[in-house]
Every structure is written in structure tokens, then in C-alpha cells.
Write a protein that holds these residues in place. Structure first.
Motif: not given
Length: 271
Positions: A228-252
Motif C-alpha cells: 500500500t505504501s512505504h509506511q505500511e510496508f515497514f510495519a508489515e516487514a517488522i511483523v514478518t521479521f518477528f513471525e517468519r524470520p528464517l524465511a525473511m533471512r533466506d528470501q530477503m
């Protein structure tokens, strides 16, 4: 009133201000050094199981920040909701995860409003010269300098499920973290030594990929709402960082590295 009396009053006022500041700092230090009770700790571990994975020193720091948060914040139930200690502890624990190893704090936040479930908000949209008022069902909102507004059923579920990639409390408090820079735009206060150029490249590359994938109907690791926007991406990225950290580290990996530096946390390494 003589000049000496005026000077005396001024000196007393200055002395009182100094003492009040000292007392506030002392209370803050005491709260940050304090632990939860055994009952509170059990409640947090039950309602926010992600906490169980934290390294021991980080768990101790989290408990102190939870106590400071609870001391500062007034929780206000809406639509007849009666706030209880479980609600306070669940929300406080999730909110403090973001700043457990950070020097920043939610300084201006004083109130968290809690609705039983999704609540209605009015949003104006512009269409040429016309303004349309639309009503939306909302799970959470974060306002500059507060308050944070949450739907309790989703706040509870987000804490209970630490792997589904959805967490309204972390999302809204990520906006609070973002806004500490003075603007909620996906550019938070970076850590000492964290270069803006590296942050910008990692975030923009990931955001542009997110937008492209959503527009093409492809699956995304980060919730599609992040496009939706940069600020919403930041917020959702933080959620993914905590909840799917292994996948984020591998893919991003570049984005994961920047978030790990920002928060001084590495959840991909937690047991």
C-alpha cells in the motif's frame, strides 16, 4: 513583592523541577530493572509464546520494559469492553518486543484504546472536486503521539500465533516506532552506525518487489497490505521479521539485515 522574594520563588521552582526530573529518572531506572511477578510471567508466556524463544538476557530486559510500559500507559476499553490484566500484559509484551534492545522509547504515547473487535472508522477519499466519506471496519490504528487503537480479538490472536505472519499489535507499534523520527514514512530513527544509504536500498528494493508481486497476483512473504505504501510496508516487514524470520533471512537477506541492525535482534537465531 520584593525582588528577593521573587528570586526565592524562582529558585524554589527550579529546585522542584530538578527534583521532579531526578525522581522521574530514578523511577524509570527502577522499573527497567524490575522483573515481572511469577504470575505475570506465566501470563505473558501463555498469551505471547514468542517470548519463550527470547535469549535469557533479552527476556529480562523485556520484563523491565513491560513494567515501564504498564506504568506509563492507560488502557481504555471501548464499546463496553472491560480491560483486564491479561489484555494489558499481552499488548505491553508485544509492543515492547520492538524496542527491547533499543534506546528509543514510546515517549509521547499515553493511551491505548481497546475495542472488543473490529471497529468502524471514517475515511475521506477525494475524487476530483468531490470528497467522499467512507466507513471502514478497522483492526488497529496508530496516531502520531498516540493513541494506539486495537481490536482485542485480533490483538489476542496475533500474540497467540507467532508464526502466521499477522500481528496487529506489532504492526501498529511499528508505526509508533516509525513515527519517532517525526514522520511516519518507513524511515525510522536508525541505529548509530547504520547508514541511511543501506537502509534505503534494502527497503526500496524489497518494497518495489512487493508491489510488483501484488500487481501480478503472485504470493508474497510479507503481507500484501505492505504494498500500500512505504509506511505500511515497514510495519508489515517488522511483523514478518518477528513471525517468519528464517524465511525473511533466506528470501530477503538485505532487508532482514537492516531490520536486525535497527532492532538489535536476530530472531532467526532464537531456539
Amino acid at each position: 513583592m520584593t525582588p528577593w522574594i521573587i528570586l526565592g520563588i524562582a529558585l524554589l521552582g527550579a529546585a522542584f523541577a530538578l527534583y521532579r526530573g531526578y525522581a522521574k529518572r530514578r523511577r524509570r531506572r527502577a522499573l527497567l530493572a524490575s522483573a515481572l511477578t511469577a504470575e505475570q510471567r506465566a501470563t505473558v508466556e501463555k498469551l505471547v509464546p514468542l517470548v519463550r524463544r527470547l535469549p535469557e538476557p533479552t527476556r529480562a530486559a523485556l520484563e523491565g520494559k513491560i513494567n515501564l510500559f504498564l506504568d506509563q500507559i492507560t488502557f481504555r476499553g471501548q464499546n463496553g469492553l472491560e480491560v483486564n490484566d491479561d489484555m494489558r500484559l499481552s499488548i505491553a509484551a508485544q509492543a515492547c518486543l520492538l524496542i527491547v534492545n533499543s534506546p528509543v522509547w514510546y515517549d509521547t504515547l499515553r493511551n491505548v484504546l481497546i475495542y472488543p473487535s473490529a471497529f468502524l472508522t471514517n475515511r475521506d477519499t477525494h475524487d476530483g472536486q468531490f470528497v467522499h466519506e467512507n466507513t471502514h471496519a478497522t483492526l488497529g490504528e496508530s496516531w502520531a503521539r498516540g493513541p494506539v487503537i486495537l481490536a482485542w480479538d485480533h490483538a489476542l490472536q496475533g500474540g497467540l500465533d507467532a508464526e502466521d505472519g499477522h500481528n496487529v499489535v506489532i504492526h501498529e507499534f511499528a508505526h509508533q516506532l516509525d513515527g519517532l523520527s517525526g514522520h511516519t514514512n518507513g524511515i525510522p530513527l536508525l541505529r548509530k552506525g547504520q547508514a541511511y544509504a543501506g537502509w534505503e536500498k534494502a527497503m526500496l528494493d524489497a518494497f518495489q518487489d512487493q508491489v510488483r508481486r501484488v500487481e501480478n497476483g503472485q504470493s508474497t512473504l510479507i503481507d500484501p497490505y505492505g504494498a500500500t505504501s512505504h509506511q505500511e510496508f515497514f510495519a508489515e516487514a517488522i511483523v514478518t521479521f518477528f513471525e517468519r524470520p528464517l524465511a525473511m533471512r533466506d528470501q530477503m537477506p538485505a532487508l532482514y539485515e537492516q531490520l536486525a541492525r535497527l532492532l538489535a535482534l536476530d530472531p532467526a537465531q532464537w531456539d
